[in-house]
Design a protein around this motif. Structure first.
Motif, PDB file in Angstrom:
ATOM      1  N   HIS A 140      45.459  15.303  25.694  1.00  0.00           N
ATOM      2  CA  HIS A 140      45.681  14.388  26.820  1.00  0.00           C
ATOM      3  C   HIS A 140      44.588  13.328  26.804  1.00  0.00           C
ATOM      4  O   HIS A 140      43.599  13.465  26.081  1.00  0.00           O
ATOM      5  CB  HIS A 140      45.605  15.139  28.154  1.00  0.00           C
ATOM      6  CG  HIS A 140      46.742  16.060  28.392  1.00  0.00           C
ATOM      7  ND1 HIS A 140      46.823  17.312  27.824  1.00  0.00           N
ATOM      8  CD2 HIS A 140      47.856  15.911  29.133  1.00  0.00           C
ATOM      9  CE1 HIS A 140      47.948  17.898  28.204  1.00  0.00           C
ATOM     10  NE2 HIS A 140      48.590  17.072  29.008  1.00  0.00           N
ATOM     11  N   ASP A 141      44.748  12.301  27.640  1.00  0.00           N
ATOM     12  CA  ASP A 141      43.622  11.404  27.851  1.00  0.00           C
ATOM     13  C   ASP A 141      42.535  12.213  28.569  1.00  0.00           C
ATOM     14  O   ASP A 141      42.787  13.324  29.028  1.00  0.00           O
ATOM     15  CB  ASP A 141      44.035  10.151  28.617  1.00  0.00           C
ATOM     16  CG  ASP A 141      44.423  10.410  30.056  1.00  0.00           C
ATOM     17  OD1 ASP A 141      44.509  11.586  30.473  1.00  0.00           O
ATOM     18  OD2 ASP A 141      44.648   9.432  30.778  1.00  0.00           O
ATOM     19  N   ALA A 142      41.326  11.675  28.631  1.00  0.00           N
ATOM     20  CA  ALA A 142      40.192  12.443  29.171  1.00  0.00           C
ATOM     21  C   ALA A 142      40.400  12.874  30.617  1.00  0.00           C
ATOM     22  O   ALA A 142      39.858  13.886  31.044  1.00  0.00           O
ATOM     23  CB  ALA A 142      38.903  11.643  29.036  1.00  0.00           C
ATOM     24  N   SER A 143      41.209  12.153  31.383  1.00  0.00           N
ATOM     25  CA  SER A 143      41.461  12.545  32.770  1.00  0.00           C
ATOM     26  C   SER A 143      42.414  13.735  32.844  1.00  0.00           C
ATOM     27  O   SER A 143      42.519  14.389  33.873  1.00  0.00           O
ATOM     28  CB  SER A 143      42.065  11.380  33.552  1.00  0.00           C
ATOM     29  OG  SER A 143      43.415  11.150  33.150  1.00  0.00           O
ATOM     30  N   GLY A 144      43.129  13.990  31.760  1.00  0.00           N
ATOM     31  CA  GLY A 144      44.108  15.076  31.740  1.00  0.00           C
ATOM     32  C   GLY A 144      45.460  14.655  32.273  1.00  0.00           C
ATOM     33  O   GLY A 144      46.398  15.444  32.287  1.00  0.00           O
ATOM     34  N   ALA A 145      45.585  13.397  32.694  1.00  0.00           N
ATOM     35  CA  ALA A 145      46.820  12.938  33.332  1.00  0.00           C
ATOM     36  C   ALA A 145      47.892  12.503  32.332  1.00  0.00           C
ATOM     37  O   ALA A 145      49.074  12.746  32.546  1.00  0.00           O
ATOM     38  CB  ALA A 145      46.517  11.785  34.283  1.00  0.00           C
TER      39      ALA A 145
END
Length: 91
Positions: A34-39
């Motif tokens: 995922h992207d670093a935000s997890g979104a």
């Protein structure tokens, strides 16, 4: 109690987050990226299709920085750093 091999681990590098777990205590199974935000999902795998780290490198070579970070976290988990005060003794 959850088996330590089933425990999900997270590693971040280059603005991405890999979710992975240990398989048979010595293999890395990649679950998702995922992207670093997890979104925002980049890629995810089904339970029958989890690639190991070498396969993930082949499938997504552009994520080498992330795969290197996963490998580092794996080795840190398997062989934790020695305490600074511990010395080798030669006999």
């Amino acid at each position: 109690m959850k088996d330590s091999m089933e425990e999900m681990r997270l590693t971040e590098a280059g603005g991405l987050r890999a979710t992975w777990r240990l398989f048979h205590d010595h293999l890395i199974s990649i679950v998702a990226v995922h992207d670093a935000s997890g979104a925002t999902p980049i890629v995810s795998f089904g339970p029958d299709d989890f690639p190991d780290l070498a396969q993930a490198r082949e499938l997504l070579p552009e994520l080498n920085k992330l795969w290197d970070a996963v490998r580092h976290d794996f080795w840190t988990k398997i062989i934790p750093p020695r305490p600074e005060h511990q010395q080798w003794r030669w006999m």
